[in-house]
Design a protein around this motif. Structure first.
Motif, PDB file in Angstrom:
ATOM      1  N   PHE A  24       0.795  -1.223   0.129  1.00  0.00           N
ATOM      2  CA  PHE A  24       0.048  -0.116  -0.145  1.00  0.00           C
ATOM      3  C   PHE A  24       0.999   1.188  -0.145  1.00  0.00           C
ATOM      4  N   VAL A  25       0.189   2.309  -0.483  1.00  0.00           N
ATOM      5  CA  VAL A  25       0.872   3.736  -0.377  1.00  0.00           C
ATOM      6  C   VAL A  25       0.800   4.473   1.004  1.00  0.00           C
ATOM      7  N   ALA A  26       1.862   5.298   1.275  1.00  0.00           N
ATOM      8  CA  ALA A  26       1.754   6.091   2.139  1.00  0.00           C
ATOM      9  C   ALA A  26       2.597   7.283   1.692  1.00  0.00           C
ATOM     10  N   GLU A  27       2.189   8.789   1.997  1.00  0.00           N
ATOM     11  CA  GLU A  27       2.745   9.804   1.476  1.00  0.00           C
ATOM     12  C   GLU A  27       3.242  10.671   2.693  1.00  0.00           C
ATOM     13  N   GLY A  28       4.311  11.427   2.718  1.00  0.00           N
ATOM     14  CA  GLY A  28       4.558  12.435   3.751  1.00  0.00           C
ATOM     15  C   GLY A  28       5.408  11.826   4.969  1.00  0.00           C
ATOM     16  N   LEU A  29       6.633  12.784   4.960  1.00  0.00           N
ATOM     17  CA  LEU A  29       7.428  12.078   6.018  1.00  0.00           C
ATOM     18  C   LEU A  29       7.217  11.631   7.518  1.00  0.00           C
ATOM     19  N   LYS A  30       5.964  12.433   8.051  1.00  0.00           N
ATOM     20  CA  LYS A  30       5.604  12.109   9.338  1.00  0.00           C
ATOM     21  C   LYS A  30       4.705  10.707   9.219  1.00  0.00           C
ATOM     22  N   ALA A  31       3.777  10.594   8.480  1.00  0.00           N
ATOM     23  CA  ALA A  31       3.138   9.556   8.187  1.00  0.00           C
ATOM     24  C   ALA A  31       3.955   8.251   8.268  1.00  0.00           C
ATOM     25  N   ILE A  32       4.911   8.350   7.068  1.00  0.00           N
ATOM     26  CA  ILE A  32       5.841   7.187   6.715  1.00  0.00           C
ATOM     27  C   ILE A  32       6.417   7.025   8.121  1.00  0.00           C
ATOM     28  N   ARG A  33       7.083   7.756   8.657  1.00  0.00           N
ATOM     29  CA  ARG A  33       8.059   7.556   9.960  1.00  0.00           C
ATOM     30  C   ARG A  33       7.110   6.628  11.119  1.00  0.00           C
ATOM     31  N   GLU A  34       5.942   7.246  11.125  1.00  0.00           N
ATOM     32  CA  GLU A  34       5.226   6.681  12.237  1.00  0.00           C
ATOM     33  C   GLU A  34       4.604   5.115  11.912  1.00  0.00           C
ATOM     34  N   ILE A  35       4.571   4.757  10.508  1.00  0.00           N
ATOM     35  CA  ILE A  35       4.322   3.616  10.095  1.00  0.00           C
ATOM     36  C   ILE A  35       5.364   2.836  10.295  1.00  0.00           C
ATOM     37  N   ILE A  36       6.544   3.183  10.084  1.00  0.00           N
ATOM     38  CA  ILE A  36       7.746   2.240  10.178  1.00  0.00           C
ATOM     39  C   ILE A  36       7.962   2.240  11.469  1.00  0.00           C
ATOM     40  N   ASP A  37       7.908   3.096  12.607  1.00  0.00           N
ATOM     41  CA  ASP A  37       7.740   2.939  13.997  1.00  0.00           C
ATOM     42  C   ASP A  37       6.683   1.715  14.638  1.00  0.00           C
ATOM     43  N   ALA A  38       5.753   1.668  13.865  1.00  0.00           N
ATOM     44  CA  ALA A  38       5.023   0.600  14.348  1.00  0.00           C
ATOM     45  C   ALA A  38       5.347  -0.938  13.803  1.00  0.00           C
ATOM     46  N   GLY A  39       6.285  -0.869  12.954  1.00  0.00           N
ATOM     47  CA  GLY A  39       6.825  -2.036  12.762  1.00  0.00           C
ATOM     48  C   GLY A  39       6.638  -2.597  11.261  1.00  0.00           C
ATOM     49  N   PHE A  40       5.959  -1.736  10.417  1.00  0.00           N
ATOM     50  CA  PHE A  40       5.761  -1.861   9.123  1.00  0.00           C
ATOM     51  C   PHE A  40       7.239  -1.902   8.378  1.00  0.00           C
ATOM     52  N   GLN A  41       6.875  -2.610   7.077  1.00  0.00           N
ATOM     53  CA  GLN A  41       8.134  -2.833   6.256  1.00  0.00           C
ATOM     54  C   GLN A  41       8.040  -1.992   4.900  1.00  0.00           C
ATOM     55  N   VAL A  42       8.904  -0.991   5.004  1.00  0.00           N
ATOM     56  CA  VAL A  42       8.886  -0.337   3.546  1.00  0.00           C
ATOM     57  C   VAL A  42       9.736  -0.994   2.538  1.00  0.00           C
ATOM     58  N   GLU A  43       9.009  -1.324   1.362  1.00  0.00           N
ATOM     59  CA  GLU A  43       9.588  -1.875   0.534  1.00  0.00           C
ATOM     60  C   GLU A  43      10.501  -1.202  -0.646  1.00  0.00           C
ATOM     61  N   ILE A  44       9.832   0.097  -0.685  1.00  0.00           N
ATOM     62  CA  ILE A  44      10.560   1.030  -1.568  1.00  0.00           C
ATOM     63  C   ILE A  44      10.251   2.508  -1.353  1.00  0.00           C
ATOM     64  N   LEU A  45      11.221   3.388  -1.087  1.00  0.00           N
ATOM     65  CA  LEU A  45      10.743   4.880  -1.032  1.00  0.00           C
ATOM     66  C   LEU A  45      11.201   5.567  -2.192  1.00  0.00           C
ATOM     67  N   TYR A  46      10.262   6.309  -2.395  1.00  0.00           N
ATOM     68  CA  TYR A  46      10.610   7.490  -3.507  1.00  0.00           C
ATOM     69  C   TYR A  46      10.575   8.701  -2.881  1.00  0.00           C
ATOM     70  N   ALA A  47      11.758   9.583  -3.345  1.00  0.00           N
ATOM     71  CA  ALA A  47      11.752  10.852  -2.473  1.00  0.00           C
ATOM     72  C   ALA A  47      12.604  11.856  -3.477  1.00  0.00           C
ATOM     73  N   THR A  48      12.365  13.128  -3.288  1.00  0.00           N
ATOM     74  CA  THR A  48      12.871  14.119  -4.177  1.00  0.00           C
ATOM     75  C   THR A  48      14.144  14.660  -3.564  1.00  0.00           C
ATOM     76  N   CYS A  49      14.590  14.164  -2.502  1.00  0.00           N
ATOM     77  CA  CYS A  49      16.018  14.544  -1.711  1.00  0.00           C
ATOM     78  C   CYS A  49      16.419  13.277  -0.831  1.00  0.00           C
ATOM     79  N   PRO A  50      17.685  13.321  -0.570  1.00  0.00           N
ATOM     80  CA  PRO A  50      18.411  12.418   0.300  1.00  0.00           C
ATOM     81  C   PRO A  50      17.867  12.208   1.591  1.00  0.00           C
ATOM     82  N   ASN A  51      17.685  11.184   2.246  1.00  0.00           N
ATOM     83  CA  ASN A  51      17.069  10.912   3.643  1.00  0.00           C
ATOM     84  C   ASN A  51      17.559   9.871   4.519  1.00  0.00           C
ATOM     85  N   GLU A  52      17.056   9.733   5.575  1.00  0.00           N
ATOM     86  CA  GLU A  52      17.347   8.677   6.744  1.00  0.00           C
ATOM     87  C   GLU A  52      16.518   7.802   6.951  1.00  0.00           C
ATOM     88  N   ILE A  53      15.241   7.579   5.876  1.00  0.00           N
ATOM     89  CA  ILE A  53      14.254   6.738   6.344  1.00  0.00           C
ATOM     90  C   ILE A  53      14.843   5.164   5.931  1.00  0.00           C
TER      91      ILE A  53
END
Length: 245
Positions: A24-53
């Motif tokens: 499924f799709v999640a957008e926005g830094l805050k939402a993505i971080r909270e979803i990761i913190d809850a234990g969800f696994q990010v398959e691929i991150l698309y970003a317009t700038c370097p990051n530490e997600i």
């Protein structure tokens, strides 16, 4: 990004494709971080700038490409494809908590708002009918503002579940245009609150399992439409929870 890659992301608007791919799709830094913190696994991150997600794969793309894959009118700098977690869809009808049940709520925005409300009021579980909107719809995920990571959402046969709850003497409250005034009704700490479909309300097969019919009274004499289901849910949650104090 290739046209195929863009098309693969946009296909995730479809429920069938989401579950085929398990994403499924999640957008926005805050939402993505909270979803990761809850234990969800990010398959691929698309970003317009370097990051530490943390993600299995990160792809830096242009703002134009982000506009093409985003489901938002104003895209953010981050869009993640997240693995849909395995769900048992089990709900224990022991009545030890307050639970929201949704009977065919169709609008993704309403469902997302209700998930966010549940998180605010400390309600851990929402049980949905099979025909309720999919919680991993991009519009739902966005409307939850990250709360989807903290609220357990179950899809099941409501008739069977409520019949079992009734046998266990769990109070089942349903919202109707006529019923006991919610502001004067005796409301327990634990039990079930059933919210109905936007157009037709609680279905007949569910209505007869309701043990307590409640209503949110209008303060206008006539010609009043029923409340939006998300607004009605907010009022119900507030009334149930304020009795704790």
């Amino acid at each position: 990004m290739t046209k195929k890659e863009i098309a693969e992301v946009k296909k995730l608007a479809q429920k069938k494709y989401r579950y085929e791919q398990g994403l499924f799709v999640a957008e926005g830094l805050k939402a993505i971080r909270e979803i990761i913190d809850a234990g969800f696994q990010v398959e691929i991150l698309y970003a317009t700038c370097p990051n530490e997600i943390p993600a299995k794969k990160t792809s830096i793309i242009s703002e134009v490409e982000m506009e093409r894959i985003s489901f938002l009118q104003k895209p953010t700098s981050y869009l993640a494809l997240i693995r849909i977690p395995n769900s048992t869809n089990n709900y224990q009808t022991e009545g030890s908590q307050l639970t929201i049940i949704l009977d065919d709520v169709q609008d993704p925005g309403n469902l997302g708002t209700i998930i966010r409300l549940a998180d605010w009021f400390g309600i851990q579980t929402i049980v949905c009918s099979i025909n309720t909107a999919d919680c991993f719809n991009p519009k739902v995920v966005q409307a939850t503002m990250g709360a989807i990571a903290r609220v357990k959402i179950i899809y099941t046969n409501l008739h069977k579940l409520l019949k079992e709850a009734k046998q266990h003497n769990i109070p089942i409250f349903g919202t109707f245009m006529s019923g006991e005034n919610i502001y004067t009704a005796k409301l327990p700490r634990n039990g079930i609150i059933v919210m109905g479909n936007e157009g037709s309300g609680i279905s007949k097969e569910i209505e007869y399992l309701i043990t307590h019919k409640i209503t949110i009274p209008s303060f206008k004499a006539e010609n009043v439409e029923s409340l939006n289901v998300a607004i009605a849910t907010a009022i119900c949650c507030s009334e149930f929870k304020r009795r704790i104090f």
